[in-house]
Design an enzyme around this catalytic site. Structure first.
Site, PDB file in Angstrom:
ATOM      1  CB  VAL A  97      -0.896   0.059   1.153  1.00  0.00           C
ATOM      2  CG1 VAL A  97      -0.201   0.123   2.489  1.00  0.00           C
ATOM      3  CG2 VAL A  97      -2.218   1.160   1.029  1.00  0.00           C
ATOM      4  CB  ALA A 253       2.540  -4.419   7.970  1.00  0.00           C
ATOM      5  CG  ASP A 254       4.272  -5.929   2.158  1.00  0.00           C
ATOM      6  OD1 ASP A 254       4.895  -5.674   1.115  1.00  0.00           O
ATOM      7  OD2 ASP A 254       4.874  -6.989   3.011  1.00  0.00           O
ATOM      8  NE  ARG A 255      -2.730  -2.726   0.587  1.00  0.00           N
ATOM      9  CZ  ARG A 255      -3.239  -2.343  -0.843  1.00  0.00           C
ATOM     10  NH1 ARG A 255      -4.433  -2.274  -0.817  1.00  0.00           N
ATOM     11  NH2 ARG A 255      -2.456  -1.745  -1.636  1.00  0.00           N
ATOM     12  CB  ALA A 263      -1.407  -8.142   3.961  1.00  0.00           C
TER      13      ALA A 263
END
Length: 743
Positions: A97, A253-255, A263
């Protein structure tokens, strides 16, 4: 200077090739946006913050190297090129994100720069380049702040467990350090901050299969900094925790979705489950750019899949038999209920019994920026003037742009007809409520209903209203349609950025119930339909039907801003001279004065408001009245669920019954000498009785059918094998009466 993976000077960008670490240090020159796209896709650079910064700096370097603006004929041409390149870069890693967030913000900056007085191509380019370079410095400062907030959060969590020590052992997963950010790191930044405070006993890093980012990169960083560190196999984490060698877990975290679902690299979810079992606090560390307030939950996150060869081969050598199928997701999603805290540079998100409200946190921190939109105010054509949206890139639609929007999306256009027939599509704005704009679009092959929420109340543009309500409505429509499809229209599309939903069109003779009642209509099947809808949706989203784990996962409908409106207009404003609540004067003056002087009525209303706020029993529609129903003689559909919230079961039932009573008493104003409305009056009165009796009957039937499923009244206590188990039904009846007891 600490370890770095990005080297930048104006016009030039180099990235450390992380695929070759830890045995080889190779720097790659990135001379174009296309080269950056490949570097991100091929994992030369990785980690959500680093990906966003690398993409932005690649764009900046290309713009400078290609002519610093001289390559464009105008300011608008420069802005359009920049936005096109940003859209392309986002496709390299859709899960991250940070990248899409940076692209949205830079696109808006480019648009504004092009619209500035005396703007030219060079001024637009330099504005973007300056902003990209600022992002690099801001990331370093944000990471260090995350480290400090994370250290405080871990200490607080351990103290609450009576486990606080002078020296802590922290486990981390994948790579979240200087190699995944501009410098210092997020989760690994927390480890670094702990070490700097003299509180780190040992850092454990997982190997992070199948790409081994933990073994290759995190271990490399820990050794580079001289920190006490141990590398473990992913599958050894449970045994390590069982031996008491892990005090806390911190991952990146990636999102992060609006409800806190996160995620991150595959294997994160497993660690969270293990942490829960071993009472180890599990933290997510991420900059606020990783928070996605427009994504309802983790189930809406797109999960990328990597090539199967990453599993079947190691260092180019095959280690698995030919022909074996491989499932190799890059990420998994950890439910918010397993997360102790989400650490950002602005502090920890409030954790209310496993529920995070990301949009509220971002609003409180002033992180959602206003974007002005243009148009003319006119409630008939759907235009809005001077709209101030909190959503970057928001576009208010009108009767012309609605067609463009639908035509651009194949799955929606298919309901209407070929795109080439767009000019023949008919659009009508039909919203008759106080809040939203509603468009009916008809084409040669069918029709759709599009509903958009603007950042104010439709009938009062000086009354601001959260656009996040559309997200809650979309969630509620999905859930309630799955439970009762015969009475809830199907949801086809949800667009968080433009705060709109597209759903099933309900053709004539469907009509809003309120209008039909005013015209004198009677609907004998209405009570049965509503009782069925209420029983199905309320029972099946309650703890009577769900396990506690399922309940906590679903009970994310907090919808604070819209609930605040409900609390105001139902439980507060009628009982005092509220500026937004008027009455017919002088005709009702005496009755209004009597109500506002009635202390007992005020106390009762306040008590009910407390119950509405405190009792999260089931997913409510939240606005059950005759204006939220579309009916025919044979069908009934509940619409307009933007007030959806987990609340007391009795609220939806009681509100609808009360609304029927309002309609009953309002007939005095509609009756004439020739038509006293006596039949309609009798129908409304009986409908109130029937709704309650039919709802209660079906609710109890559902309870009998599903008595062994829910955790509220488990079979172990009330099942047939229990002594006096035959009395379980009576216990359920008693419980239901308690559920609906009056204050």
């Amino acid at each position: 200077m600490g370890l770095q993976a990005i080297q930048y000077e104006r016009g030039r960008l180099k990235l450390l090739d992380q695929r070759r670490l830890p045995l080889e240090e190779t720097w790659l020159s990135i001379d174009s946006v296309e080269a950056a796209w490949l570097a991100i896709k091929d994992m030369v650079v990785r980690g959500a913050p680093a990906i966003a910064i690398a993409a932005a700096l690649a764009l900046a370097a290309e713009l400078i190297a290609s002519g610093s603006g001289r390559q464009f004929s105008s300011a608008d041409a420069a802005a359009q090129h920049i936005k096109k390149q940003l859209d392309y870069l986002v496709t390299s890693r859709p899960t991250a994100v940070n990248l899409s967030d940076a692209a949205q913000k830079l696109s808006l900056i480019a648009t504004k720069a092009a619209e500035a007085p005396k703007a030219d191509a060079s001024s637009v380019v330099l504005t973007i380049v300056d902003k990209c370079e600022i992002m690099l410095n801001e990331d370093v400062q944000a990471n260090k702040a995350i480290g400090q907030h994370g250290l405080k959060g871990i200490r607080k969590a351990l103290q609450a467990r009576n486990q606080l020590k002078d020296k802590m052992q922290i486990l981390t997963h994948c790579n979240t350090g200087s190699l995944a950010t501009a410098e210092y790191g997020t989760a690994l930044g927390v480890v670094r901050a702990t070490a700097e405070a003299g509180s780190l006993q040992r850092a454990y890093c997982t190997e992070t299969r199948p790409y081994n980012q933990g073994a290759r990169l995190t271990a490399y960083e820990l050794m580079h900094d001289g920190l006490p560190a141990t590398l473990i196999c992913d599958s050894a984490a449970a045994a390590l925790m069982a031996q008491g060698k892990v005090d806390a877990i911190v991952v990146g975290a990636d999102r992060v979705a609006a409800n806190g679902d996160t995620a991150n690299k595959i294997g994160t979810y497993s660690l969270a489950v293990l942490a829960k079992h071993h009472n180890v606090p599990f933290f997510v560390a991420a900059p606020t750019t990783t928070l996605d307030p427009n994504l309802p939950a983790g189930s809406d996150i797109t999960i990328e899949h990597r090539p199967g060869s990453e599993v079947t081969h190691f260092q180019g050598k095959q280690v698995a038999p030919d022909g074996i199928d491989v499932w190799n997701p890059c990420f998994d999603v950890t439910p918010a209920t397993l997360i102790e805290g989400v650490i950002t540079e602005r502090g920890l998100l409030p954790n209310r019994n496993g529920v995070f409200d990301v949009p509220a946190f971002m609003r409180d921190q002033g992180l959602i920026h206003e974007v002005a939109q243009q148009g003319e105010a006119n409630g008939m054509n759907g235009h809005a003037s001077g709209i101030q949206s909190t959503i970057p890139g928001f576009q208010a639609l009108d009767i012309e742009t609605v067609k463009d929007y639908l035509a651009e999306r194949d799955e929606l256009a298919a309901h209407l007809g070929p795109k080439e027939s767009k000019s023949s599509w008919q659009v009508q704005e039909v919203g008759d409520g106080n809040i939203n704009f509603v468009y009916i679009v008809k084409g040669p092959q069918g029709a759709l209903c599009l509903k958009q929420g603007l950042p104010f109340v439709r009938i009062a543009q000086d009354w601001p209203l959260t656009q996040d309500r559309v997200r809650y409505e979309a969630d509620a429509l999905r859930q309630q349609h799955s439970l009762c499809p015969e009475h809830v229209p199907a949801l086809y599309h949800f667009d968080a950025q433009n705060a709109l939903i597209v759903m099933q069109y309900l053709p004539p003779p469907h009509v809003i119930l309120r209008k039909a009642i005013v015209q004198g209509a009677i609907y004998p099947k209405l009570a049965g339909h509503i009782a069925h809808f209420l029983a199905q949706t309320l029972f099946k989203t309650s703890l009577i039907a769900l396990s506690t784990s399922e309940y906590r996962l679903l009970a994310r409908f907090r919808n604070g801003d819209m609930c605040r409106l409900t609390e105001q207009v139902i439980f507060t404003d009628p009982y005092h001279a509220a500026p937004v609540n008027s009455h017919t004067t002088p005709h009702l003056d005496q009755l209004v004065h009597s109500l506002r002087s009635d202390t007992q009525a005020k106390l009762a209303a306040s008590s009910l408001k407390a119950k509405f706020v405190e009792r999260s029993q089931a997913l409510l529609h939240g606005d059950m009245h005759t204006g939220s129903l579309m009916v025919t003689q044979d069908t009934t559909y509940a619409i307009d669920a933007e007030f959806a919230v987990y609340g007391p079961i009795a609220f939806d039932v009681g509100k609808f019954m009360a609304n029927l009573l309002l309609a009953f008493f309002a007939l005095d104003g509609h009756s004439t000498g020739a038509d006293t409305r006596s039949k309609q009056r009798g129908w409304l009165y009986q409908a109130v009785v029937d709704v309650w009796q039919m709802f209660q009957k079906e609710f109890l039937q559902l309870w009998d059918q599903h008595s062994h499923q829910g955790d509220a009244y488990p079979a172990a206590l009330f099942g047939g094998s229990v002594q006096q188990g035959l009395q379980a039904h009576q216990a359920c009846v008693l419980a239901l009466k308690i559920l609906f007891q009056q204050p």
